[in-house]
Design a protein around this motif. Structure first.
Motif, short mmCIF file in Angstrom:
data_model
loop_
_atom_site.label_atom_id
_atom_site.label_comp_id
_atom_site.label_asym_id
_atom_site.label_seq_id
_atom_site.Cartn_x
_atom_site.Cartn_y
_atom_site.Cartn_z
N ASP A 1 42.04 29.49 41.02
CA ASP A 1 42.81 29.83 40.56
C ASP A 1 44.64 28.21 41.35
O ASP A 1 45.13 27.72 40.04
CB ASP A 1 43.38 30.64 39.95
CG ASP A 1 44.39 30.53 38.56
OD1 ASP A 1 43.79 30.31 37.40
OD2 ASP A 1 45.77 31.03 38.40
N ARG A 2 44.64 29.04 41.96
CA ARG A 2 45.37 27.93 43.02
C ARG A 2 45.27 26.76 42.56
O ARG A 2 45.63 25.67 43.54
CB ARG A 2 45.95 28.31 44.26
CG ARG A 2 46.26 29.66 44.24
CD ARG A 2 48.13 29.77 43.22
NE ARG A 2 48.60 29.29 42.39
CZ ARG A 2 47.99 29.88 40.78
NH1 ARG A 2 46.98 30.83 41.16
NH2 ARG A 2 48.82 28.37 39.93
N THR A 3 43.92 25.99 42.67
CA THR A 3 43.59 24.74 43.09
C THR A 3 43.80 23.75 42.65
O THR A 3 43.51 22.56 42.00
CB THR A 3 41.66 24.13 43.06
OG1 THR A 3 41.33 25.44 42.01
CG2 THR A 3 41.49 25.28 44.40
N GLN A 4 44.21 24.49 40.93
CA GLN A 4 45.14 24.06 39.81
C GLN A 4 46.49 23.63 40.11
O GLN A 4 47.76 24.00 38.94
CB GLN A 4 44.63 24.08 38.32
CG GLN A 4 43.13 24.81 38.68
CD GLN A 4 42.19 25.74 37.03
OE1 GLN A 4 43.16 24.88 35.92
NE2 GLN A 4 42.13 26.45 37.44
N PRO A 5 47.09 22.54 40.61
CA PRO A 5 48.36 22.24 40.92
C PRO A 5 49.03 21.71 39.57
O PRO A 5 49.98 21.62 39.27
CB PRO A 5 48.21 21.52 41.59
CG PRO A 5 47.01 20.67 41.71
CD PRO A 5 46.03 21.54 41.07
N TRP A 6 48.44 21.48 38.49
CA TRP A 6 48.52 20.52 37.04
C TRP A 6 49.89 22.04 36.46
O TRP A 6 50.17 21.74 35.50
CB TRP A 6 48.76 20.23 36.77
CG TRP A 6 47.13 20.88 36.27
CD1 TRP A 6 46.45 21.58 35.00
CD2 TRP A 6 45.47 21.00 36.59
NE1 TRP A 6 45.11 21.97 35.01
CE2 TRP A 6 44.98 21.41 35.79
CE3 TRP A 6 45.49 19.78 37.75
CZ2 TRP A 6 43.63 21.71 36.55
CZ3 TRP A 6 43.91 19.88 38.05
CH2 TRP A 6 43.54 20.71 37.96
N GLN A 7 49.30 23.01 36.68
CA GLN A 7 50.13 24.10 36.55
C GLN A 7 51.96 24.48 36.65
O GLN A 7 52.70 24.96 35.56
CB GLN A 7 49.44 25.73 36.69
CG GLN A 7 47.75 26.03 36.07
CD GLN A 7 46.96 27.04 36.66
OE1 GLN A 7 47.92 27.44 37.49
NE2 GLN A 7 45.80 26.58 37.04
N ARG A 8 51.96 24.18 37.55
CA ARG A 8 53.83 24.10 38.30
C ARG A 8 54.16 22.49 38.35
O ARG A 8 53.35 21.80 38.90
CB ARG A 8 54.07 25.43 39.20
CG ARG A 8 53.30 26.41 38.59
CD ARG A 8 54.24 26.96 37.10
NE ARG A 8 55.21 26.96 38.19
CZ ARG A 8 56.17 27.74 36.98
NH1 ARG A 8 55.96 28.00 35.54
NH2 ARG A 8 57.91 28.45 37.32
N ASP A 9 55.64 22.49 38.36
CA ASP A 9 55.60 21.25 38.82
C ASP A 9 55.88 21.43 40.45
O ASP A 9 56.34 20.43 40.53
CB ASP A 9 57.93 20.73 37.95
CG ASP A 9 57.38 21.25 37.39
OD1 ASP A 9 56.83 20.63 36.74
OD2 ASP A 9 58.67 21.15 36.53
N ASP A 10 56.26 22.61 40.98
CA ASP A 10 55.55 22.38 42.49
C ASP A 10 55.16 23.32 42.98
O ASP A 10 54.79 24.71 43.39
CB ASP A 10 57.44 23.20 43.13
CG ASP A 10 57.71 23.27 44.09
OD1 ASP A 10 56.76 23.19 44.96
OD2 ASP A 10 58.62 23.63 44.97
#
Length: 423
Positions: free
Chosen positions: A163-172
């Protein structure tokens, strides 16, 4: 054919593929994904439609590299990690290196914004990454303790790491990466147990119940007839082999009437409940939990009485659950039906635990809890999955498998170097 000729052909194919991908991204960033046709991309890249589809089978795949080395990299980071390095530390380092490489591209921010605001791309990205879940879970399982529930916990860890391979979920993305791995390693310390109790919002006094009128009863009967007919047809012929017209005909109604009751289409026939009521119930479970009960335990107890987690489902409920497990489209719909609660559930957790509005762990916790039903769909014992994953989120991995005591997140070790991207 000589080796040199083969090499030239492969290089030419790589250049063509890159030219198509570059042209597609340029058009998508300029106009938006939904406003660009595949034909537009082919013309911009100066290739034929058949030539484009040889390299990219779908429009969504134009946005993402296939990244065939991703699974090998993930597995290698677990199996070949340095001595003394935990599985989660190794996976964090691998993901951080990926984030750093991506952040070096000045167009990454535009790309991430494109994906975040295009549902088709977000769904495609999730499916693309989750195809690695099974193999990563195996590697984690082999590296972890031999304890009851280890296979379930390993799959949950793999899901949450991917799930953390999708960095567009957060600004940072790096801050979210740190928050996620802290949660997975140490569990959640339940700050709500030490927060000043936040009274639930006062509810308006209930209106006197009125008997339903003839029109309401007739609408309810029509709705029930449609869902019953649909489930019977799905069970007899398979979900993918039954069309909406067949359901309407068998239920003695028109297609227009069917869509009046089920505007979300065929999949919603399997999930006739009100999503708004489902979301409100999750929020109430957090706000109205018993004194001394953690938010995680309140959500666990709420979910244990519903859906795939019920101990004694009716025959019709069991038939629906079997249908969902066997149908990828329905699993996706079911997952979305749970994850629509992400924002209100995050807000409730944040409020009840007296956390800042932008607390990362509150959102991660909500996101992970809402994925438990989908994780349970891949197992024979859904309730066991709920219990194991709740324990994982309470105490971390692998401690959640080997003891029953919540862990308190330790302070950072000042001697341990921070993993940051180079300037």
């Amino acid at each position: 054919m000589t080796e040199a000729t083969t090499g030239r052909r492969e290089r030419k194919k790589a250049r063509t593929r890159q030219a198509i991908a570059d042209a597609a991204l340029e058009l998508f960033l300029e106009r938006g994904f939904d406003q660009v046709a595949v034909k537009d991309v082919a013309e911009a890249a100066d290739v034929s439609m058949s030539g484009l589809f040889k390299h990219f089978p779908t429009k969504e795949s134009l946005v993402f590299d296939e990244e065939d080395d991703v699974q090998a990299g993930l597995i290698s980071s677990v199996r070949d990690r340095p001595e003394g390095t935990s599985v989660l530390e190794a996976l964090r380092a691998w993901l951080l290196a990926r984030v750093c490489n991506k952040s070096a591209d000045p167009r990454v921010a535009e790309f991430l914004d494109l994906v975040a605001h295009t549902p088709a791309l977000s769904d495609y990205a999730r499916r693309m990454w989750l195809r690695h879940e099974e193999e990563l879970a195996k590697a984690i399982r082999q590296s972890g303790p031999d304890a009851p529930g280890a296979d379930i916990a390993a799959r949950a860890v793999a899901r949450f790491v991917l799930d953390r391979t999708q960095p567009w979920q957060r600004d940072d993305p790096r801050a979210e990466l740190d928050a996620a791995f802290t949660l997975l390693t140490h569990g959640r310390p339940a700050p709500e147990l030490h927060a000043t109790p936040h009274p639930p919002p006062s509810a308006a006094p209930p209106s006197p119940a009125r008997p339903s009128g003839l029109r309401e009863r007739k609408k309810a009967q029509t709705r029930q007839a449609i869902t019953t007919t649909a489930l019977e047809l799905f069970a007899a012929h398979g979900y993918d082999n039954v069309g909406v017209r067949e359901i309407a005909d068998a239920a003695g109604t028109s297609i227009a009437t069917l869509f009046t009751y089920f505007p979300d289409g065929k999949a919603s026939l399997v999930f006739p409940g009100d999503r708004g009521a489902h979301v409100a119930a999750l929020v109430r479970a957090v706000r109205l939990r018993s004194p001394g009960q953690t938010i995680l335990r309140a959500l666990h107890d709420h979910m244990a009485e519903r859906g795939p987690f019920k101990s004694n489902p009716t025959p019709d409920e069991r038939r629906v659950l079997d249908l969902i497990r066997a149908t990828p489209e329905l699993r996706d719909y079911a997952l979305h039906s749970w994850t629509v609660a992400l924002d209100p559930l995050t807000a409730a957790i944040t409020q009840q635990a007296a956390l800042p509005a932008d607390d990362l762990t509150a959102r991660l916790l909500a996101r992970y809890v809402l994925q438990i039903p989908d994780l349970a769909a891949a197992t024979a014992d859904a309730r066991r999955t709920l219990d194991v994953v709740t324990g994982l989120l309470e105490r971390g991995w692998p401690a959640g498998l080997t003891d029953g005591h919540p862990h308190t997140t330790p302070a950072a070790d000042p001697r341990k170097p921070e993993h940051t991207c180079p300037p």
